[in-house]
Design an enzyme around this catalytic site. Sequence first.
Site, PDB file in Angstrom:
ATOM      1  N   HIS A  39       2.669 -11.873  14.282  1.00 20.42           N
ATOM      2  CA  HIS A  39       3.792 -12.381  15.125  1.00 20.42           C
ATOM      3  C   HIS A  39       3.384 -13.758  15.312  1.00 20.42           C
ATOM      4  CE1 HIS A  39       7.352 -12.403  16.998  1.00 20.42           C
ATOM      5  NE2 HIS A  39       7.383 -11.212  17.938  1.00 20.42           N
ATOM      6  N   THR A  85       0.925  -1.284  -0.027  1.00 20.62           N
ATOM      7  CA  THR A  85      -0.189  -0.024  -0.102  1.00 20.62           C
ATOM      8  C   THR A  85       1.053   1.305  -0.105  1.00 20.62           C
ATOM      9  OG1 THR A  85      -1.781   1.196   1.261  1.00 20.62           O
ATOM     10  CG2 THR A  85      -0.297  -0.318   2.647  1.00 20.62           C
TER      11      THR A  85
END
Length: 524
Positions: free
Chosen positions: A495, A443
């Site tokens: 994560h 983006t």
Amino acid sequence: MATEIKAPTFPESIAEGTVAAWHKKPGDSVERDELIVEIETDKVVLEVLAPEAGTLTDVMAEEGDTVESEQILGKVGEGKTSGDGSGKPDAKSDKKDEKKAEAKSDKKPSGGGKQHEVKAPSFPESIQEGTVATWHKKVGEAVKRDDVLADIETDKVVLEVVAPADGALSEIKAEEGSQVESEEVLAIFTEGAGGESGADEGAGEESTGERTEDSAGEKADEKVGDKILAPAARKMVAEHDLDVAKIEGTGKGGRILKEDVQKAVKDGSAKKAAKPAKPPAKAAAAPAVEGERPEKRIPMSRLRRTIAKRLVEAQQTAAMLTTYNEVDMSAVMSLRAQYKDTFLKTHDTKLGFMGFFVKAASEALKRFPDVNASIDGDDMVYHGYQDIGVAVSTPRGLVVPVLRDTDHMKIADVERGIVDFGKRARDGKLGIDEMQGGTFTITNGGTFGSLMSTPIINPPQTAILGMHKIQERPMAVNGKVEIRPMMYLAVSYDHRMIDGKDAVQFLVTIKELLEDPARLLLDV
């Protein structure tokens, strides 16, 4: 020996089709590759061409019948079709047929003929329902086959519903704003109805749309133009905004086929003359509200609701962290300045920055497969390819079309793909399949002046790269202060899937490839 005429091979998203029109009847002679029948699916009209020259001996699927992929529709065999034994259609017989067709047309009631149910498209499994966004035609208004009748807005794209034939809407069953399901009936359509599309007295037009060569036919041509287009050709002309008058038809009677349009697109011979620029439209006046503190309340669009839902879900379900770095854009900007004119001339597209970032990300994803993976329930899915989504801002909201197999694409292919995505995204013309299945997303908030941001992961992907504004800053280079064009980069990652070490090294790899673009070419 008879040759079978089969329905085309439908793509996986299309289960079946309907025999829309036979352009020949048993006993008629046909030439090889001549249009013989049309199959209408929920998305497109497919043309079936004669596999061999000969005579249509059998019709095994009548108009209106539902057929499957590669189903046998009829047969073409050897044989004489006229008194001269040549296998060619007899002129007298043709004229008789034309007169019959005219007589049949004259006897048709003014209100139109065959009725069709206009249905919503078949939604994929990921889309449950849609909203009728706009009706482009009113009841009784004349339309041509394949004209857009209505727009259906879904969570991801706007789908067009087109007219099944020449005629008019006789009833609208789902008004604007209504919630509709897959293949729900939206309206009733009547062939030949409407103020301008019905057959004029002596107009000499057959139901297939081909015109006879008499004076009445010329009158009809004045109204609709002197070109006869096959359905697939008509759709392609609309998509590329071409001037039909500049296209030469090679089909029977000068009919314009799909191949003729493809040739015109390739050589650029049918482009419309440039229109004078219009003055910028004035902003729509806000509705009058009493008092000095006005408010305006409008319902959130379906796309905006979906974006909001997915962003919240991403933050609630992923263990999301963001790591930052900065890249010196001097080398890329120098390379772009040196070759931008040659690049444009060679590839007919501008050389931007996005091509470098997509290629750098593709290489980094190969080196760090965890970043290119996704989470599916309790499973980790590793992808052996790189499909990179590129976020595009539109008036309706943010959409993410996907570039497929970017590791095999050239920078020119990337740039062309992004330009095409941007244009079609703003026009609401992107397909659902074009926004599914990405393995990573990029983006670019720098387009709007963002200096730094924290991008949100696009599930089920596990990482996203955020680009930002290029800004000159003083940097220490070899012990000296120099002004360099710098860009902050951000990688947000899940994560649960990606360790911090891998996320940091992934971003450093992108930085190194961009600061020395030759490494992209040398694969080092």
